[in-house]
Design a protein around this motif. Structure first.
Motif, PDB file in Angstrom:
ATOM      1  N   LYS A 437     -48.470   5.514 -49.362  1.00  0.00           N
ATOM      2  CA  LYS A 437     -48.492   4.096 -49.726  1.00  0.00           C
ATOM      3  C   LYS A 437     -47.333   3.726 -50.639  1.00  0.00           C
ATOM      4  O   LYS A 437     -46.822   2.622 -50.604  1.00  0.00           O
ATOM      5  N   GLN A 438     -46.932   4.685 -51.474  1.00  0.00           N
ATOM      6  CA  GLN A 438     -45.869   4.371 -52.430  1.00  0.00           C
ATOM      7  C   GLN A 438     -44.474   4.472 -51.806  1.00  0.00           C
ATOM      8  O   GLN A 438     -43.479   4.156 -52.450  1.00  0.00           O
ATOM      9  N   LEU A 439     -44.416   4.929 -50.560  1.00  0.00           N
ATOM     10  CA  LEU A 439     -43.093   5.165 -49.969  1.00  0.00           C
ATOM     11  C   LEU A 439     -42.701   4.057 -49.009  1.00  0.00           C
ATOM     12  O   LEU A 439     -43.540   3.434 -48.375  1.00  0.00           O
ATOM     13  N   ASN A 440     -41.406   3.864 -48.905  1.00  0.00           N
ATOM     14  CA  ASN A 440     -40.899   2.987 -47.865  1.00  0.00           C
ATOM     15  C   ASN A 440     -40.530   3.885 -46.683  1.00  0.00           C
ATOM     16  O   ASN A 440     -39.478   4.522 -46.668  1.00  0.00           O
ATOM     17  N   VAL A 441     -41.460   3.937 -45.704  1.00  0.00           N
ATOM     18  CA  VAL A 441     -41.335   4.907 -44.619  1.00  0.00           C
ATOM     19  C   VAL A 441     -40.034   4.717 -43.836  1.00  0.00           C
ATOM     20  O   VAL A 441     -39.431   5.677 -43.344  1.00  0.00           O
ATOM     21  N   LYS A 442     -39.570   3.467 -43.746  1.00  0.00           N
ATOM     22  CA  LYS A 442     -38.357   3.173 -42.951  1.00  0.00           C
ATOM     23  C   LYS A 442     -37.127   3.875 -43.519  1.00  0.00           C
ATOM     24  O   LYS A 442     -36.157   4.122 -42.822  1.00  0.00           O
ATOM     25  N   GLU A 443     -37.175   4.195 -44.806  1.00  0.00           N
ATOM     26  CA  GLU A 443     -36.011   4.823 -45.433  1.00  0.00           C
ATOM     27  C   GLU A 443     -35.771   6.245 -44.941  1.00  0.00           C
ATOM     28  O   GLU A 443     -34.685   6.782 -45.099  1.00  0.00           O
ATOM     29  N   PHE A 444     -36.827   6.849 -44.388  1.00  0.00           N
ATOM     30  CA  PHE A 444     -36.678   8.237 -43.968  1.00  0.00           C
ATOM     31  C   PHE A 444     -36.386   8.321 -42.487  1.00  0.00           C
ATOM     32  O   PHE A 444     -37.155   8.859 -41.701  1.00  0.00           O
ATOM     33  N   TYR A 445     -35.255   7.793 -42.132  1.00  0.00           N
ATOM     34  CA  TYR A 445     -34.849   7.753 -40.735  1.00  0.00           C
ATOM     35  C   TYR A 445     -34.686   9.183 -40.212  1.00  0.00           C
ATOM     36  O   TYR A 445     -34.046  10.015 -40.859  1.00  0.00           O
ATOM     37  N   GLY A 446     -35.294   9.442 -39.063  1.00  0.00           N
ATOM     38  CA  GLY A 446     -35.155  10.775 -38.461  1.00  0.00           C
ATOM     39  C   GLY A 446     -36.174  11.776 -38.972  1.00  0.00           C
ATOM     40  O   GLY A 446     -36.246  12.899 -38.495  1.00  0.00           O
ATOM     41  N   LEU A 447     -36.961  11.376 -39.967  1.00  0.00           N
ATOM     42  CA  LEU A 447     -37.980  12.276 -40.508  1.00  0.00           C
ATOM     43  C   LEU A 447     -39.344  11.651 -40.257  1.00  0.00           C
ATOM     44  O   LEU A 447     -39.678  10.624 -40.835  1.00  0.00           O
ATOM     45  N   GLU A 448     -40.110  12.263 -39.368  1.00  0.00           N
ATOM     46  CA  GLU A 448     -41.436  11.735 -39.046  1.00  0.00           C
ATOM     47  C   GLU A 448     -42.397  12.098 -40.179  1.00  0.00           C
ATOM     48  O   GLU A 448     -42.533  13.279 -40.529  1.00  0.00           O
ATOM     49  N   LEU A 449     -43.037  11.097 -40.775  1.00  0.00           N
ATOM     50  CA  LEU A 449     -43.960  11.373 -41.880  1.00  0.00           C
ATOM     51  C   LEU A 449     -45.388  11.353 -41.359  1.00  0.00           C
ATOM     52  O   LEU A 449     -45.851  10.352 -40.836  1.00  0.00           O
ATOM     53  N   VAL A 450     -46.070  12.488 -41.495  1.00  0.00           N
ATOM     54  CA  VAL A 450     -47.456  12.574 -41.039  1.00  0.00           C
ATOM     55  C   VAL A 450     -48.352  12.621 -42.275  1.00  0.00           C
ATOM     56  O   VAL A 450     -48.351  13.609 -43.011  1.00  0.00           O
ATOM     57  N   GLY A 451     -49.095  11.539 -42.503  1.00  0.00           N
ATOM     58  CA  GLY A 451     -49.984  11.499 -43.660  1.00  0.00           C
ATOM     59  C   GLY A 451     -51.316  12.143 -43.332  1.00  0.00           C
ATOM     60  O   GLY A 451     -51.915  11.844 -42.304  1.00  0.00           O
ATOM     61  N   VAL A 452     -51.789  13.066 -44.166  1.00  0.00           N
ATOM     62  CA  VAL A 452     -53.077  13.721 -43.907  1.00  0.00           C
ATOM     63  C   VAL A 452     -53.957  13.642 -45.157  1.00  0.00           C
ATOM     64  O   VAL A 452     -53.453  13.655 -46.276  1.00  0.00           O
ATOM     65  N   SER A 453     -55.273  13.537 -44.947  1.00  0.00           N
ATOM     66  CA  SER A 453     -56.200  13.505 -46.074  1.00  0.00           C
ATOM     67  C   SER A 453     -56.959  14.816 -46.229  1.00  0.00           C
ATOM     68  O   SER A 453     -57.418  15.158 -47.300  1.00  0.00           O
ATOM     69  N   TYR A 454     -57.131  15.542 -45.096  1.00  0.00           N
ATOM     70  CA  TYR A 454     -57.874  16.797 -45.126  1.00  0.00           C
ATOM     71  C   TYR A 454     -57.071  17.916 -44.473  1.00  0.00           C
ATOM     72  O   TYR A 454     -56.223  17.658 -43.620  1.00  0.00           O
ATOM     73  N   LEU A 455     -57.376  19.134 -44.874  1.00  0.00           N
ATOM     74  CA  LEU A 455     -56.713  20.313 -44.320  1.00  0.00           C
ATOM     75  C   LEU A 455     -56.772  20.347 -42.795  1.00  0.00           C
ATOM     76  O   LEU A 455     -55.793  20.653 -42.134  1.00  0.00           O
ATOM     77  N   ARG A 456     -57.947  19.994 -42.256  1.00  0.00           N
ATOM     78  CA  ARG A 456     -58.125  20.010 -40.800  1.00  0.00           C
ATOM     79  C   ARG A 456     -57.086  19.141 -40.102  1.00  0.00           C
ATOM     80  O   ARG A 456     -56.515  19.533 -39.076  1.00  0.00           O
ATOM     81  N   GLU A 457     -56.846  17.958 -40.670  1.00  0.00           N
ATOM     82  CA  GLU A 457     -55.857  17.055 -40.066  1.00  0.00           C
ATOM     83  C   GLU A 457     -54.468  17.683 -40.102  1.00  0.00           C
ATOM     84  O   GLU A 457     -53.677  17.568 -39.164  1.00  0.00           O
ATOM     85  N   ALA A 458     -54.160  18.356 -41.220  1.00  0.00           N
ATOM     86  CA  ALA A 458     -52.856  18.996 -41.346  1.00  0.00           C
ATOM     87  C   ALA A 458     -52.700  20.094 -40.304  1.00  0.00           C
ATOM     88  O   ALA A 458     -51.638  20.251 -39.690  1.00  0.00           O
ATOM     89  N   ILE A 459     -53.794  20.852 -40.082  1.00  0.00           N
ATOM     90  CA  ILE A 459     -53.728  21.946 -39.106  1.00  0.00           C
ATOM     91  C   ILE A 459     -53.568  21.378 -37.689  1.00  0.00           C
ATOM     92  O   ILE A 459     -52.795  21.884 -36.880  1.00  0.00           O
ATOM     93  N   ASN A 460     -54.247  20.258 -37.435  1.00  0.00           N
ATOM     94  CA  ASN A 460     -54.076  19.614 -36.123  1.00  0.00           C
ATOM     95  C   ASN A 460     -52.642  19.142 -35.920  1.00  0.00           C
ATOM     96  O   ASN A 460     -52.142  19.121 -34.803  1.00  0.00           O
ATOM     97  N   ALA A 461     -52.002  18.758 -37.006  1.00  0.00           N
ATOM     98  CA  ALA A 461     -50.632  18.233 -36.900  1.00  0.00           C
ATOM     99  C   ALA A 461     -49.622  19.311 -36.541  1.00  0.00           C
ATOM    100  O   ALA A 461     -48.500  19.002 -36.135  1.00  0.00           O
ATOM    101  N   ILE A 462     -49.965  20.572 -36.749  1.00  0.00           N
ATOM    102  CA  ILE A 462     -48.992  21.623 -36.402  1.00  0.00           C
ATOM    103  C   ILE A 462     -49.312  22.290 -35.066  1.00  0.00           C
ATOM    104  O   ILE A 462     -48.571  23.137 -34.588  1.00  0.00           O
ATOM    105  N   LYS A 463     -50.429  21.898 -34.474  1.00  0.00           N
ATOM    106  CA  LYS A 463     -50.814  22.571 -33.216  1.00  0.00           C
ATOM    107  C   LYS A 463     -49.982  22.058 -32.049  1.00  0.00           C
ATOM    108  O   LYS A 463     -49.516  20.935 -32.068  1.00  0.00           O
TER     109      LYS A 463
END
Ligand SMILES: Nc1ncnc2c1ncn2[C@@H]1O[C@H](COP(=O)(O)OP(=O)(O)OP(=O)(O)O)[C@@H](O)[C@H]1O
Ligand SMILES: [Mg+2]
Ligand SMILES: [Zn+2]
Length: 463
Positions: A437-463
């Motif tokens: 929420k505190q970031l301006n996502v558009k500034e990170f061109y070329g870097l996909e930002l994946v926001g996660v709240s739980y470990l499970r979501e993070a693990i799904n993001a690398i599968k």
């Protein structure tokens, strides 16, 4: 003093406590085998003072200045050396009148660093280098090898502290180097050079001269087998800054770290590479640490840690294998062992990945110590990746603290960390959702930002 009889005492090399007889354990600080023999002249009891009775009330020659009336100009209070790794650790340059103690293992490069410092500032400043360990010819040879400017550097090989203080007062240099304090001695103290009372006395005298004439002074101190500066702890209390120069034969770099700094943060580190022509600054540690890492292998995940104000990307490696022991082995190098066990427990209980009877080996490549909780997420992902034998993308970085509930918590300096990842060419970052929420996502061109709240979501993001 002349009629005082010499007395043998035992002094704790850790805290300076004295005792008339030897003891295995210091009664003051509780350290074992730190009491060393020393010879002192007992102080004459000031009989005169006793006879005079109590101090007369309200009589003094001392005058206090108002804080507002003491003049300083910030731009003139520091010398910027131009060696940016050193300047950063010092908190933005050498403070005038400060006394800096530089400790390090034999051969770490203390003399090299200080000679390079002398060379760097000698274009504008007069420098005095006092050596008690090497001859002036040896220093000259080193200076030639390091290619330092030699015009404004004066050298003296001397170990008697009063001679040295006299020379400093006479020559009035703008920086003094003392190499090393353990070789210095004062003829007013009867014990041999390097003893606790000699080191204490010599440091105190150098300090007095440095403060009186506002001359920054660097003192080299040897370290004992535990890695602390050899000599009384009081020495570390009276100087302004204590730096450690750490170099491991197995590491490709050397680290300069502040253990104490009256004029700056102690979080900053400076990284150097020892080359034939001296210490070279490592301006891009992330690149160095990630160089040559295996690509497409399971069990690897990149973390981003903050060393002071500088973000450093570092590779976390985990190896999860079938155990051949009754009790599975767990090791962690470069990461807190208990924290690693905690994260294993969280993965089991909250995410459903079981390590029960498996060995877990954790290693941080490059010898960096990741103490920050912001590295939790990448440690967890590295372990899961090894468990599933499923590689994580080479250009993926994971940042986040992991709580006992399996939640991924916010971290500080996320923006700085992501900028570093972006600069090195990463294309995916798994980060705490709350932080996004505190970031301006558009500034990170070329870097996909994946926001996660739980470990499970993070693990799904690398599968
Ligand atoms: N010709 C050279 N080429 C490359 N590296 C060198 C060369 N000469 C010395 N070194 C490096 O310099 C290091 C010694 O540096 P230095 O003398 O500054 O250390 P020090 O910390 O002052 O050691 P001591 O505690 O013994 O005084 C050696 O360990 C070596 O790595
Ligand atoms: Mg040396
Ligand atoms: Zn003690």
């Amino acid at each position: 003093m002349k009629d005082g009889k010499l007395k043998t005492v035992y002094v704790c090399s850790n805290c300076g406590e004295t005792s008339p007889r030897w003891m295995g354990r210091c009664p003051s600080c509780g350290e074992w085998n730190t009491m060393v023999e020393d010879v002192v002249v007992p102080e004459p009891k000031s009989a005169a003072r006793k006879a005079a009775g109590a101090r007369p009330a309200g009589v003094t020659s001392l005058v206090a200045d108002r804080l507002s009336s003491i003049s300083t100009t910030e731009e003139k209070s520091r010398i910027v050396t131009g060696i940016s790794e050193l300047d950063r650790v010092l908190g933005g340059g050498v403070v005038l009148g400060s006394v800096v103690l530089l400790g390090g293992e034999p051969g770490a490069g203390k003399s090299t660093l200080l000679l390079q410092l002398c060379g760097a500032i000698s274009r504008q400043h007069e420098v005095l280098y006092i050596t008690g360990e090497e001859s002036t010819r040896q220093i000259k040879l080193r200076a030639n090898r390091l290619k330092v400017a030699q015009e404004n550097i004066s050298l003296a090989a001397e170990t008697e502290i009063d001679e040295i203080c006299g020379l400093i007062e006479q020559a009035k240099p703008e920086l003094v180097v003392i190499d090393s304090i353990q070789t210095m001695h004062s003829s007013d103290v009867s014990s041999s050079a390097g003893s606790v009372s000699q080191v204490k006395e010599c440091t105190a005298r150098l300090l007095a001269v440095a403060k009186a004439h506002e001359i920054p002074t660097f003192i080299v101190g040897h370290v004992n087998k535990d890695g602390a500066i050899a000599g009384p702890k009081v020495m570390e209390h009276i100087v302004d800054t204590v730096l450690y120069f750490e170099g491991d034969k197995t590491l490709p770099y050397r680290v300069l770290r502040a253990a104490k700094n009256r004029y700056g943060s102690t979080n900053e580190i400076g990284m150097f590479d020892m080359t034939g022509s001296g210490l070279a600054e490592i301006e891009n540690p992330s690149q160095l640490l990630l160089e040559g890492r295996p690509l497409g292998t399971s069990g690897n995940c990149v973390a981003c840690t903050m060393e002071g104000t500088r973000p450093i990307l570092s590779e976390v490696q985990a190896l999860v294998t079938k155990s051949s022991f009754n009790v599975p082995r767990r090791t962690a190098s470069g990461f807190d062992f208990n924290r690693a066990n905690l994260l294993v427990a969280v993965l089991e209980k909250r995410a459903g990945y079981f390590f029960g009877s498996l060995d877990v080996y954790l290693n941080i490549v490059g010898g960096l110590q990741l103490d920050e909780t912001a590295c939790d997420l990448s440690v967890c992902l590295a372990m899961v990746s090894s468990l599933l034998d499923q590689p994580i993308g080479d250009k993926t970085v994971a940042i986040g603290e992991v709580g006992l509930g399996g939640e991924v918590r916010s971290v500080t300096f996320l923006e700085t960390r992501l900028r570093e990842a972006q600069r090195i060419g990463f294309n995916k970052a798994i980060v705490p959702k709350h932080n996004l929420k505190q970031l301006n996502v558009k500034e990170f061109y070329g870097l996909e930002l994946v926001g996660v709240s739980y470990l499970r979501e993070a693990i799904n993001a690398i599968k």
